[in-house]
Scaffold this motif. Structure first.
Motif, short mmCIF file in Angstrom:
data_model
loop_
_atom_site.label_atom_id
_atom_site.label_comp_id
_atom_site.label_asym_id
_atom_site.label_seq_id
_atom_site.Cartn_x
_atom_site.Cartn_y
_atom_site.Cartn_z
N LEU A 1 -5.60 -38.10 -23.77
CA LEU A 1 -5.05 -37.23 -22.73
C LEU A 1 -4.67 -38.02 -21.49
CD1 LEU A 1 -7.47 -34.18 -22.99
CD2 LEU A 1 -5.21 -34.43 -24.00
N ALA A 2 -5.32 -39.16 -21.29
CA ALA A 2 -5.05 -39.98 -20.11
C ALA A 2 -3.84 -40.89 -20.31
CB ALA A 2 -6.28 -40.82 -19.77
N SER A 3 -3.31 -40.95 -21.51
CA SER A 3 -2.14 -41.80 -21.77
C SER A 3 -0.90 -41.19 -21.12
CB SER A 3 -1.91 -41.94 -23.27
OG SER A 3 -1.44 -40.71 -23.81
N SER A 4 0.14 -41.99 -21.05
CA SER A 4 1.39 -41.48 -20.47
C SER A 4 1.93 -40.32 -21.31
CB SER A 4 2.43 -42.60 -20.38
OG SER A 4 2.69 -43.14 -21.67
N VAL A 5 1.74 -40.39 -22.61
CA VAL A 5 2.20 -39.30 -23.48
C VAL A 5 1.39 -38.03 -23.21
CG1 VAL A 5 2.49 -38.58 -25.88
CG2 VAL A 5 2.95 -40.95 -25.25
N GLY A 6 0.09 -38.17 -23.10
CA GLY A 6 -0.76 -37.02 -22.80
C GLY A 6 -0.41 -36.40 -21.46
N LYS A 7 -0.17 -37.27 -20.48
CA LYS A 7 0.20 -36.77 -19.14
C LYS A 7 1.56 -36.08 -19.16
CE LYS A 7 -2.59 -40.12 -16.69
NZ LYS A 7 -2.63 -41.34 -15.89
N ALA A 8 2.48 -36.58 -19.98
CA ALA A 8 3.80 -35.95 -20.07
C ALA A 8 3.70 -34.52 -20.60
CB ALA A 8 4.72 -36.78 -20.96
N HIS A 9 2.72 -34.28 -21.46
CA HIS A 9 2.50 -32.93 -21.99
C HIS A 9 1.61 -32.10 -21.06
CE1 HIS A 9 4.50 -33.05 -25.87
NE2 HIS A 9 4.09 -34.31 -26.01
N GLU A 10 1.12 -32.73 -19.99
CA GLU A 10 0.27 -32.06 -19.00
C GLU A 10 -0.96 -31.43 -19.62
OE1 GLU A 10 2.89 -29.43 -16.84
OE2 GLU A 10 3.93 -31.11 -15.89
N LEU A 11 -1.54 -32.12 -20.59
CA LEU A 11 -2.76 -31.64 -21.22
C LEU A 11 -3.97 -32.10 -20.44
CD1 LEU A 11 -1.87 -32.44 -24.93
CD2 LEU A 11 -2.00 -30.17 -23.88
N THR A 12 -4.96 -31.24 -20.35
CA THR A 12 -6.21 -31.59 -19.67
C THR A 12 -7.37 -31.47 -20.65
OG1 THR A 12 -6.71 -29.32 -18.99
CG2 THR A 12 -5.30 -30.64 -17.51
N LEU A 13 -8.49 -32.03 -20.26
CA LEU A 13 -9.69 -31.92 -21.07
C LEU A 13 -10.10 -30.46 -21.19
CD1 LEU A 13 -11.71 -33.52 -22.69
CD2 LEU A 13 -13.02 -33.88 -20.60
N ASP A 14 -9.90 -29.70 -20.13
CA ASP A 14 -10.21 -28.27 -20.17
C ASP A 14 -9.33 -27.56 -21.20
OD1 ASP A 14 -11.72 -26.03 -19.18
OD2 ASP A 14 -9.88 -25.35 -18.17
N ASP A 15 -8.04 -27.94 -21.26
CA ASP A 15 -7.15 -27.38 -22.29
C ASP A 15 -7.69 -27.67 -23.68
OD1 ASP A 15 -5.29 -26.51 -20.34
OD2 ASP A 15 -4.19 -28.41 -20.45
N ALA A 16 -8.08 -28.92 -23.89
CA ALA A 16 -8.58 -29.34 -25.21
C ALA A 16 -9.84 -28.58 -25.59
CB ALA A 16 -8.84 -30.84 -25.22
N ARG A 17 -10.69 -28.31 -24.64
CA ARG A 17 -11.93 -27.57 -24.93
C ARG A 17 -11.65 -26.14 -25.40
NH1 ARG A 17 -14.28 -30.15 -19.80
NH2 ARG A 17 -15.53 -31.85 -20.66
#
Length: 150
Positions: A1-17
């Motif tokens: 999620l901390a990668s540039s790809v993860g950030k581009a999708h605006e995903l958070t750890l809370d989303d993943a949970r």
């Protein structure tokens, strides 16, 4: 999620949970795939192929990979590819890790083993990615990756 790809999708750890296990695995696959394809884009030393295309045409695709790698094609290589991808010789040949199994059936196995709601959740994640263009929902479609622009 901390990668540039993860950030581009605006995903958070809370989303993943809040996601189902299948959604988390789908996102992991998407983020990894996007990162890899972005890293190798325009690199002439990399041949990117889809597993589904190899399974659909094992002989043709294996020859293509050998040619790309500069390897000599041998008659026994072709015989092995055909024997390992087109026939089932023993009951264990349908096992997940078996080398010998009908490749097209192996590639499509998830369509009958996963519940429709699980498939839809995974496809919903895939539709949010540029990778979706390589995995159309039409089961008969085959779109080999030629050049990647992510």
């Amino acid at each position: 999620l901390a990668s540039s790809v993860g950030k581009a999708h605006e995903l958070t750890l809370d989303d993943a949970r809040k996601m189902t296990p299948e959604e988390r695995l789908a996102w992991r696959w998407v983020l990894t795939g996007e990162k890899i394809l972005a890293d190798v884009a325009h690199n002439r030393r990399v041949l990117t192929v889809r597993y589904e295309d190899i399974c659909a045409e094992p002989f043709t695709m294996t020859r293509k990979m050998f040619e790309f790698a500069g390897l000599d094609w041998q008659t026994q290589t072709g015989a092995f590819v055909r024997a390992s991808s087109e026939t089932v010789q023993r009951a264990t040949d349908t096992d997940y890790y078996s080398v010998f199994k009908p490749s097209q059936a192996a590639a499509e196995r998830w369509r009958v083993e996963l519940a429709p709601d699980v498939i839809e959740r995974v496809m919903r994640v895939l539709r949010m990615s540029p990778l979706f263009r390589y995995y159309p929902e039409d089961a008969d479609a085959s779109t080999a990756i030629q050049e990647v622009e992510i």
